[in-house]
Design a protein around this motif. Structure first.
Motif, PDB file in Angstrom:
ATOM      1  N   VAL A 117       0.865  -1.177   0.000  1.00 17.25           N
ATOM      2  CA  VAL A 117       0.000   0.000   0.000  1.00 17.25           C
ATOM      3  C   VAL A 117       0.904   1.230   0.000  1.00 17.25           C
ATOM      4  CG1 VAL A 117      -1.886  -1.159   1.187  1.00 17.25           C
ATOM      5  CG2 VAL A 117      -0.144   0.041   2.521  1.00 17.25           C
ATOM      6  N   LEU A 118       0.340   2.352  -0.406  1.00 14.55           N
ATOM      7  CA  LEU A 118       1.122   3.578  -0.428  1.00 14.55           C
ATOM      8  C   LEU A 118       1.418   4.029   0.992  1.00 14.55           C
ATOM      9  CD1 LEU A 118      -0.734   5.587  -3.236  1.00 14.55           C
ATOM     10  CD2 LEU A 118       1.460   4.400  -3.408  1.00 14.55           C
ATOM     11  N   PRO A 119       2.631   4.524   1.255  1.00 19.26           N
ATOM     12  CA  PRO A 119       2.966   5.002   2.593  1.00 19.26           C
ATOM     13  C   PRO A 119       2.097   6.201   2.974  1.00 19.26           C
ATOM     14  CG  PRO A 119       4.938   4.771   1.223  1.00 19.26           C
ATOM     15  CD  PRO A 119       3.761   4.644   0.322  1.00 19.26           C
ATOM     16  N   GLU A 120       2.051   6.473   4.258  1.00 24.75           N
ATOM     17  CA  GLU A 120       1.334   7.651   4.737  1.00 24.75           C
ATOM     18  C   GLU A 120       1.943   8.902   4.107  1.00 24.75           C
ATOM     19  OE1 GLU A 120       0.708  10.106   8.928  1.00 24.75           O
ATOM     20  OE2 GLU A 120       1.333   8.009   8.977  1.00 24.75           O
ATOM     21  N   GLY A 121       1.090   9.762   3.585  1.00 26.66           N
ATOM     22  CA  GLY A 121       1.560  10.992   2.953  1.00 26.66           C
ATOM     23  C   GLY A 121       1.724  10.908   1.456  1.00 26.66           C
ATOM     24  N   VAL A 122       1.663   9.696   0.877  1.00 32.43           N
ATOM     25  CA  VAL A 122       1.771   9.527  -0.577  1.00 32.43           C
ATOM     26  C   VAL A 122       0.372   9.301  -1.138  1.00 32.43           C
ATOM     27  CG1 VAL A 122       2.745   8.186  -2.465  1.00 32.43           C
ATOM     28  CG2 VAL A 122       4.090   8.581  -0.385  1.00 32.43           C
ATOM     29  N   HIS A 123      -0.010  10.123  -2.101  1.00 31.58           N
ATOM     30  CA  HIS A 123      -1.373  10.081  -2.625  1.00 31.58           C
ATOM     31  C   HIS A 123      -1.362  10.049  -4.143  1.00 31.58           C
ATOM     32  CE1 HIS A 123      -3.292  11.463   1.252  1.00 31.58           C
ATOM     33  NE2 HIS A 123      -2.059  11.917   1.424  1.00 31.58           N
ATOM     34  N   ALA A 124      -2.217   9.207  -4.708  1.00 36.41           N
ATOM     35  CA  ALA A 124      -2.578   9.390  -6.106  1.00 36.41           C
ATOM     36  C   ALA A 124      -3.581  10.547  -6.156  1.00 36.41           C
ATOM     37  CB  ALA A 124      -3.190   8.112  -6.669  1.00 36.41           C
ATOM     38  N   PHE A 125      -3.882  11.024  -7.348  1.00 32.71           N
ATOM     39  CA  PHE A 125      -4.844  12.121  -7.468  1.00 32.71           C
ATOM     40  C   PHE A 125      -5.787  11.784  -8.610  1.00 32.71           C
ATOM     41  CE2 PHE A 125      -5.648  16.824  -8.505  1.00 32.71           C
ATOM     42  CZ  PHE A 125      -6.653  16.904  -7.555  1.00 32.71           C
ATOM     43  N   ALA A 144       5.219  19.711   0.028  1.00 32.99           N
ATOM     44  CA  ALA A 144       4.571  18.800  -0.912  1.00 32.99           C
ATOM     45  C   ALA A 144       5.396  18.679  -2.179  1.00 32.99           C
ATOM     46  CB  ALA A 144       3.166  19.291  -1.254  1.00 32.99           C
ATOM     47  N   VAL A 145       5.549  17.458  -2.673  1.00 36.91           N
ATOM     48  CA  VAL A 145       6.218  17.193  -3.941  1.00 36.91           C
ATOM     49  C   VAL A 145       5.198  16.567  -4.883  1.00 36.91           C
ATOM     50  CG1 VAL A 145       8.041  15.924  -5.141  1.00 36.91           C
ATOM     51  CG2 VAL A 145       8.478  16.883  -2.862  1.00 36.91           C
ATOM     52  N   VAL A 146       5.005  17.208  -6.018  1.00 39.06           N
ATOM     53  CA  VAL A 146       4.115  16.681  -7.053  1.00 39.06           C
ATOM     54  C   VAL A 146       4.981  16.051  -8.132  1.00 39.06           C
ATOM     55  CG1 VAL A 146       2.374  17.223  -8.796  1.00 39.06           C
ATOM     56  CG2 VAL A 146       2.356  18.427  -6.586  1.00 39.06           C
ATOM     57  N   ILE A 147       4.738  14.784  -8.424  1.00 41.15           N
ATOM     58  CA  ILE A 147       5.512  14.066  -9.434  1.00 41.15           C
ATOM     59  C   ILE A 147       4.670  13.982 -10.697  1.00 41.15           C
ATOM     60  CG2 ILE A 147       6.697  11.919 -10.014  1.00 41.15           C
ATOM     61  CD1 ILE A 147       7.049  11.399  -7.031  1.00 41.15           C
ATOM     62  N   GLY A 148       5.087  14.725 -11.717  1.00 47.25           N
ATOM     63  CA  GLY A 148       4.358  14.756 -12.979  1.00 47.25           C
ATOM     64  C   GLY A 148       3.950  16.173 -13.328  1.00 47.25           C
ATOM     65  N   GLY A 149       4.314  16.622 -14.533  1.00 46.59           N
ATOM     66  CA  GLY A 149       4.034  17.986 -14.951  1.00 46.59           C
ATOM     67  C   GLY A 149       3.082  18.084 -16.117  1.00 46.59           C
ATOM     68  N   GLY A 150       2.181  17.105 -16.239  1.00 47.85           N
ATOM     69  CA  GLY A 150       1.135  17.193 -17.247  1.00 47.85           C
ATOM     70  C   GLY A 150      -0.042  17.994 -16.713  1.00 47.85           C
ATOM     71  N   ALA A 226      18.106  15.028  -1.921  1.00 44.88           N
ATOM     72  CA  ALA A 226      16.848  14.633  -1.294  1.00 44.88           C
ATOM     73  C   ALA A 226      15.998  15.864  -1.013  1.00 44.88           C
ATOM     74  CB  ALA A 226      17.112  13.867   0.001  1.00 44.88           C
ATOM     75  N   LEU A 227      14.765  15.832  -1.479  1.00 41.38           N
ATOM     76  CA  LEU A 227      13.792  16.890  -1.202  1.00 41.38           C
ATOM     77  C   LEU A 227      12.928  16.472  -0.026  1.00 41.38           C
ATOM     78  CD1 LEU A 227      12.477  17.690  -4.806  1.00 41.38           C
ATOM     79  CD2 LEU A 227      13.883  19.189  -3.393  1.00 41.38           C
ATOM     80  N   ASP A 228      12.924  17.263   1.031  1.00 39.88           N
ATOM     81  CA  ASP A 228      12.049  16.958   2.158  1.00 39.88           C
ATOM     82  C   ASP A 228      10.596  16.994   1.701  1.00 39.88           C
ATOM     83  OD1 ASP A 228      14.216  16.769   3.843  1.00 39.88           O
ATOM     84  OD2 ASP A 228      14.068  18.851   4.544  1.00 39.88           O
ATOM     85  N   ALA A 229       9.800  16.055   2.194  1.00 37.19           N
ATOM     86  CA  ALA A 229       8.404  15.973   1.752  1.00 37.19           C
ATOM     87  C   ALA A 229       7.530  15.409   2.864  1.00 37.19           C
ATOM     88  CB  ALA A 229       8.289  15.092   0.511  1.00 37.19           C
ATOM     89  N   ASP A 230       6.469  16.144   3.167  1.00 34.19           N
ATOM     90  CA  ASP A 230       5.421  15.628   4.047  1.00 34.19           C
ATOM     91  C   ASP A 230       4.295  15.005   3.223  1.00 34.19           C
ATOM     92  OD1 ASP A 230       6.609  16.874   6.466  1.00 34.19           O
ATOM     93  OD2 ASP A 230       6.044  18.736   5.455  1.00 34.19           O
ATOM     94  N   LEU A 231       4.154  15.485   1.997  1.00 32.59           N
ATOM     95  CA  LEU A 231       3.156  14.970   1.053  1.00 32.59           C
ATOM     96  C   LEU A 231       3.831  14.700  -0.292  1.00 32.59           C
ATOM     97  CD1 LEU A 231      -0.021  17.266   1.359  1.00 32.59           C
ATOM     98  CD2 LEU A 231       0.181  14.880   2.062  1.00 32.59           C
ATOM     99  N   VAL A 232       3.444  13.616  -0.928  1.00 35.44           N
ATOM    100  CA  VAL A 232       3.869  13.336  -2.296  1.00 35.44           C
ATOM    101  C   VAL A 232       2.608  13.036  -3.105  1.00 35.44           C
ATOM    102  CG1 VAL A 232       5.125  11.765  -3.824  1.00 35.44           C
ATOM    103  CG2 VAL A 232       6.150  12.475  -1.649  1.00 35.44           C
TER     104      VAL A 232
END
Length: 401
Positions: A117-125, A144-150, A226-232
């Motif tokens: 399962v996704l770790p705490e703080g990692v979310h699909a959208f 927050a780190v957003v992965i994807g620039g579409g 490394a980028l600190d992240a509470d949310l991904v």
């Protein structure tokens, strides 16, 4: 097909709800099966819910009377029934797959816990639950780190920034929204996000998610930083949800293969929306899904000549402070005619591409007053009139829609 045929639609998103409504207008009914606990909703507006502009009620769709909340686990084609996770069965004469798509989860080290399962703080959208989970987690100053620039990543980054988060957007490609926008328009979107405080890394592929105690703490960039992240937030695109179709033995390539009647390899099963592949295309956009639902309603009602011929889809993003539209080929080929109007002060940009006296594409950022007239000229694929110069198309706001 008779009006007494029992039509069952798997999926209560835009396509499924539209189909049920159109069938009702034609004197037929459909049983809609949706697995989400929420009322059907417009997925296109999830970013506005995350930004705090809309409440979930605002994006809700009219719920059909025959809505069954269940997760379908299999299709028994011989018995003409679908099997549900709760043990129930739903019989059908005609079955429609409107199962949509799933988020792409990139192959990153550490993305999943040992329980997968996704770790705490990692979310699909992708779903309203994803959106509500992010809304609950975000607060001013959170990293927050957003992965994807579409389209989805830009929308998510903007929404999080408006909620006060410290946002970093990591895009694998060389520019934002490269599938929809030309370089000039992409630069305007880039500038808009920078003005909101979003830190943008292009040509940068996140390679690792680092967690402590089951919760995300940072992401690792290609250079080891490394980028600190509470949310991904994972906004890496979607892929058609075709598991039920595959397990049932239907013909599947990228999506569920359908003909001009939206019929699958089983004559009693149809498919529309993100899960359907027609003439080699899987659109993954709202406009084609709605058009397919409209055509299929007429097919199921026995309307002669009802056929789906494909959709010339326009990408549109209308958010406070960021309005854009793109259609067709936005990058010209040698010999194409191009007209551009740009206003750096106002942050507006308009461009059209013409080939052999036909409008083949365009992109607008900032002011969309002319998008209706341009889109109609493009969709019609007719030669442009001699007395209607391109500059007029770009500046005449009377054609807005």
């Amino acid at each position: 097909m008779t009006s007494k045929s029992r039509v069952v639609v798997i999926g209560a998103g835009l396509a499924g709800v539209r189909l049920a409504r159109r069938l009702a207008e034609l004197g037929m009914s459909a049983v809609l099966v949706g697995e989400e606990e929420h009322r059907p909703y417009n997925r296109v507006l999830l970013a506005e819910v995350l930004a705090g502009r809309y409440s979930p009620d605002v994006i809700a769709l009219p719920a059909p009377a025959d809505l069954v909340r269940a997760r379908v686990t299999g299709i028994d084609r011989a018995a003409r029934r679908v099997n549900c996770a709760d043990g129930s069965e739903i019989a059908y004469d005609t079955l429609v797959l409107a199962t949509g798509s799933n988020p792409v989860l990139p192959p990153l080290r550490g993305l999943f816990t040992p329980e997968h399962v996704l770790p705490e703080g990692v979310h699909a959208f992708r779903t309203l639950d994803d959106c509500l989970g992010l809304s609950k987690a975000v607060r001013p100053g959170i990293r927050a780190v957003v992965i994807g620039g579409g389209l989805l990543g830009v929308s998510a980054a903007r929404a999080l920034a408006l909620r006060g988060a410290s946002v970093v957007l990591a895009q694998q490609s060389e520019r934002l929204m490269e599938r929809q926008l030309d370089p000039a328009a992409s630069r305007l979107v880039h500038r808009h996000l920078l003005a909101l405080g979003v830190e943008i890394h292009t040509e940068s592929r996140v390679r690792d998610v680092r967690c402590v105690g089951g919760a995300v703490r940072s992401v690792e960039m290609p250079d080891g930083y490394a980028l600190d992240a509470d949310l991904v937030v994972l906004a890496c695109g979607v892929h058609p949800r075709v598991g039920l179709a595959k397990d049932a033995g239907l013909s599947v390539h990228k999506g569920v293969l359908v003909d001009d009647e939206l019929r699958t390899s089983d004559p009693d099963i149809f498919a529309v929306g993100d899960c359907a592949q027609h003439d080699g295309e899987v659109y993954g956009l709202a406009a084609p899904a709605l058009e397919q639902a409209d055509v299929l309603a007429e097919v199921l009602a026995g309307r002669a000549g009802a056929r789906y011929r494909g959709t010339r889809a326009l990408t549109r993003l209308t958010l406070t402070g960021l309005d854009l539209a793109a259609f067709g080929e936005t990058v010209p080929l040698p010999g194409d005619d191009v007209v551009q109007l740009a206003d750096a002060t106002r942050g507006t940009y308009r461009k059209v591409v013409v080939r052999d006296d036909r409008l083949v594409g365009g992109v607008l950022v900032g002011e969309l007053g002319t998008v209706g007239a341009l889109a109609r000229a493009w969709e019609g694929a007719e030669p442009l009139p001699d007395d209607g110069p391109l500059l007029h198309l770009l500046t005449n706001d009377g054609g807005s829609s």
